[in-house]
Write an enzyme that holds these catalytic residues in place. Structure first.
Site, PDB file in Angstrom:
ATOM      1  N   VAL A   1     -35.988  96.828  16.102  1.00  0.00           N
ATOM      2  CA  VAL A   1     -36.387  98.059  15.418  1.00  0.00           C
ATOM      3  C   VAL A   1     -37.765  98.628  16.247  1.00  0.00           C
ATOM      4  O   VAL A   1     -38.435  98.044  16.471  1.00  0.00           O
ATOM      5  CB  VAL A   1     -37.028  97.484  14.145  1.00  0.00           C
ATOM      6  CG1 VAL A   1     -37.861  98.476  13.388  1.00  0.00           C
ATOM      7  CG2 VAL A   1     -35.708  97.281  13.184  1.00  0.00           C
ATOM      8  N   GLU A   2     -37.721  99.898  16.260  1.00  0.00           N
ATOM      9  CA  GLU A   2     -38.878 100.509  16.778  1.00  0.00           C
ATOM     10  C   GLU A   2     -39.653 101.414  15.961  1.00  0.00           C
ATOM     11  O   GLU A   2     -40.877 101.622  16.111  1.00  0.00           O
ATOM     12  CB  GLU A   2     -38.305 101.586  18.154  1.00  0.00           C
ATOM     13  CG  GLU A   2     -37.645 101.238  19.072  1.00  0.00           C
ATOM     14  CD  GLU A   2     -36.907 102.363  20.061  1.00  0.00           C
ATOM     15  OE1 GLU A   2     -37.814 103.402  20.149  1.00  0.00           O
ATOM     16  OE2 GLU A   2     -36.095 102.197  20.544  1.00  0.00           O
ATOM     17  N   ALA A   3     -39.231 101.474  14.648  1.00  0.00           N
ATOM     18  CA  ALA A   3     -39.891 102.371  13.754  1.00  0.00           C
ATOM     19  C   ALA A   3     -39.695 101.509  12.343  1.00  0.00           C
ATOM     20  O   ALA A   3     -38.655 101.243  11.975  1.00  0.00           O
ATOM     21  CB  ALA A   3     -39.692 103.802  13.595  1.00  0.00           C
TER      22      ALA A   3
END
Lengths: 304, 304
Positions: free
Chosen positions: A23-25
């Site tokens: 997950v990046e955000a």
């Protein structure tokens, strides 16, 4: 055809690493996730700081339309959390943006059943709002030969949570929708209940929207969760594939459904309106990928 | 399978005689049929007198719960029409009778979102009502650590049309239904709109009921039209087969459906909320046996 979703997994030291790394955000709902009423939920501040230190983008996506994005940024600051205005997506902002992207004419007015936040966002978008808190003390006169007048230049009615709901506003909005040709009926959201105070749940925007659906015999355009209308603004800002986003929320029918509708990973926290019993009830058809008790579990399961 | 109903016939000198001769009791809705707001519809008084002179029984069946039966009898008298209290069936009376026939305990209280009529009928039936107009000016405090208290001995919430609807009442009723074990949720009716004044339609009880359905995630017991609950009281009084009754009303989804559900003949009048366009729209599935412009047509088509 088997359409059953896999049951949600309890977030644990075994499964959190794969979620975290993919997950990046992180997208957070606010009421019941970050705070309850005006009280921060334990450990939120440290967890958000830690996520930022690990390079994660943070976005706050709230269906509560009482405040504008600027007002939400101030609320975060007053609670000791630094959040930029453009990291916040509120359904009040979404209502104004819906009008903008659909080229709603500037000379038409917008009648508001709801709070200050909707009026503020409409103004920022260049529109003229009517109603809102100002009409909260108005009373109707039910007398013979007395006509309740409404502004014929209203081209949209926006309905959100309204602690000052009254019969005047219901009649005003109803007349606009029924009698002004082409008048739009926009709902910020349809949440059943929300934590208007830290100790209790209260009727949500769903009550005001349902009242208007009944009198107008119309269904609204919903701009808040679970509609993915707000996701377009998020993608413009971040250019991250939604599969690399994780929606964290306390409501199955708004937050988790929003995440799933948009193709995000989903994490239910039990610090708000949903209990584990509700999640695991056979009648519940919305299963998040993961669930945990509260946001700070992210830090406790993975952090230093 | 063809389930289409035969289209409604316009009432005429050709077909009225067979209707008139086969009917022993005429059941009239009030708002939009007898009056609009506080104004009598033209020719109603003479028509009712003439029907009585021809030996027809008259009953007035109203979904408007703002008044009690006694108050409705007074309204009829003030408009120059003599009607006995027991010729009136109101949804306010029906709500109290629903509790009575279901042996609702006298020591439990009833919270009312609605008008004086419901409270008056509850009192006549020996029950203690709370709320109603008295709570119309109450405001909520949305503050940290502040708990909105409700009476734990409330065993039923009755919701009807409420021109003084506010967030206090919505929260009060919601807490009773959600937190008091076994608490009943009773709707007087679910009319979308009604002629609260002679010149205009206004949001009906359906708005208040829908708001409560949203916040409680429950469906109410409906005691007014189109539910046939009130028919039991009518049959006790008259001992007339329902096929010898004709329900006269202005709403398809309440009056006409009530008549059809009970096995009565049905006559739609266009003096209220339903237009001929709505009646004949392909999307409308409720077809009365007959339709005409107003009640006085009965006299004009058949009378002296």
């Amino acid at each position: 055809m088997n359409t059953a979703k896999r049951a949600a997994q309890l977030l644990s030291t075994q499964n959190i690493r794969s979620l975290f790394d993919s997950v990046e955000a992180f997208l957070f709902d606010c009421d019941g996730v970050i705070w309850k009423g005006d009280k921060l939920i334990d450990g939120v501040s440290q967890t958000l700081d830690w996520l930022r230190s690990k390079g994660k983008k943070l976005v706050f996506v709230t269906n509560n339309s009482l405040k504008s994005r600027i007002q939400y940024a101030k609320k975060f600051h007053s609670l000791g959390i630094s959040v930029a205005e453009d990291e916040i997506l509120s359904s009040s902002f979404a209502a104004a943006m819906y009008l903008k992207v659909n080229n709603f004419p500037q000379e038409k007015k917008v009648y508001v059943i709801g709070g200050e936040g909707i009026l503020a966002e409409l103004q920022l978008a260049g529109y003229t709002g009517l109603g809102g808190p100002e009409d909260g003390e108005k009373r109707v006169e039910l007398k013979p030969n007395s006509l309740f007048e409404h502004d014929k230049s209203v081209g949209a009615v926006v309905v959100g949570i309204d602690p000052h709901i009254n019969y005047y506003k219901l009649q005003y909005g109803t007349l606009c929708i029924r009698e002004n040709p082409g008048c739009l009926f926009i709902a910020t959201n349809r949440d059943a209940v929300g934590h208007m105070t830290d100790l209790q749940e209260w009727p949500g925007a769903g009550s005001m929207v349902a009242a208007m659906c009944s009198s107008t015999e119309r269904e609204p355009i919903v701009v808040g969760k679970p509609s993915t209308f707000m996701m377009d603004f998020l993608l413009q800002k971040f250019h991250i594939n939604t599969s690399k986003m994780c929606m964290v929320g306390d409501r199955l029918d708004t937050d988790i459904l929003f995440g799933q509708n948009a193709g995000c990973k989903t994490l239910l926290v039990l610090s708000g309106v949903t209990t584990q019993t509700t999640l695991q009830d056979p009648s519940n058809s919305v299963q998040p990928d993961y669930y945990t008790s509260q946001v700070s579990d992210l830090l406790h399961l993975l952090g230093p």
